[in-house]
Design an enzyme around this catalytic site. Sequence first.
Site, short mmCIF file in Angstrom:
data_model
loop_
_atom_site.label_atom_id
_atom_site.label_comp_id
_atom_site.label_asym_id
_atom_site.label_seq_id
_atom_site.Cartn_x
_atom_site.Cartn_y
_atom_site.Cartn_z
N ASP A 241 0.94 56.47 -40.23
CA ASP A 241 1.15 56.92 -38.86
C ASP A 241 0.48 58.28 -38.67
O ASP A 241 0.39 59.07 -39.60
CB ASP A 241 2.65 57.03 -38.56
CG ASP A 241 2.91 57.32 -37.09
OD1 ASP A 241 2.34 56.63 -36.23
OD2 ASP A 241 3.67 58.26 -36.79
N GLU B 293 0.12 61.81 -36.04
CA GLU B 293 0.46 62.59 -34.85
C GLU B 293 -0.84 63.26 -34.42
O GLU B 293 -1.66 63.65 -35.26
CB GLU B 293 1.55 63.64 -35.15
CG GLU B 293 2.86 63.05 -35.68
CD GLU B 293 3.53 62.06 -34.74
OE1 GLU B 293 3.33 62.17 -33.51
OE2 GLU B 293 4.23 61.16 -35.24
N HIS C 54 9.08 60.25 -34.25
CA HIS C 54 7.92 61.02 -33.77
C HIS C 54 7.47 62.10 -34.73
O HIS C 54 6.66 62.95 -34.37
CB HIS C 54 8.16 61.60 -32.37
CG HIS C 54 8.40 60.53 -31.36
ND1 HIS C 54 7.48 59.54 -31.11
CD2 HIS C 54 9.46 60.25 -30.58
CE1 HIS C 54 7.97 58.70 -30.22
NE2 HIS C 54 9.18 59.11 -29.87
N ASP D 42 8.49 58.01 -39.08
CA ASP D 42 8.07 56.79 -38.38
C ASP D 42 7.54 55.75 -39.38
O ASP D 42 7.74 54.55 -39.18
CB ASP D 42 7.00 57.12 -37.33
CG ASP D 42 7.61 57.75 -36.07
OD1 ASP D 42 8.85 57.87 -36.01
OD2 ASP D 42 6.85 58.11 -35.17
#
Length: 228
Positions: A21, A23, A161, A166
């Site tokens: 994942d 960000e 988040h 996540d």
Amino acid sequence: MLGLRTGEKLEKYVKDYVVFDLETTGVSPLTDAIIEISAVKVRDGQIVDEFSTLVNPKRRIPYGASRVNGITDEMVADMPVFEEVLKDFIDFIGDDILVGHNIHEFDMKFIHRDCEAFFRLFLGNDYIDTLPLARKCLPILGHHKLTDLATYYKIPAEGAHRALNDCRMNQQVFERLGEELKNGEKPLKVCPRCGGTLKLRNGKFGSFFGCSSYPNCRYTENIANETK
Ligand SMILES: [Zn+2]
């Protein structure tokens, strides 16, 4: 692994994989930059290794992004740039299949873009996107965000988040989706008022079934009545 072709999107369950994942500074895979990348390596359905680092994007992080993921300019100031981090990430994933939520439309585009920009090569790992997989396995759900799936499966969603949290959450979701694939499609519930389909929704007072023709049809049904 880097190579001469880009990996393909698969739609199936595998027991060995890497969930990852990102960000980012925003929602555009054309212009935004990565500020955190995390991954968990899974063998036989169990997490055996983790990878996680913040990334210095060499630009200001917009307030809107910081508000979602809690990552600030100060936190990334002394972190490595993505060109260095991406090398370590590629070592970590080896030739594993990648798994992630909404990665076909989002995360893979960032990774593919930067592999080509930094190394003039393509990331060859095949990947599985849990968003279309969840839509296929759980048509009864009204929404398929990662947190919606965690709620449905009663997986703790604390720290959502941030990339590593996540990944751990999605790892459990992927295992459950694998069971759904094995068990076959669940029949949809039909609205007795208009003949549309009923979708599971999360309201202020918990989950309920609502007609997918809302607001034209306002039929709802309690889950409690359903399980009596
Ligand atoms: Zn209806």
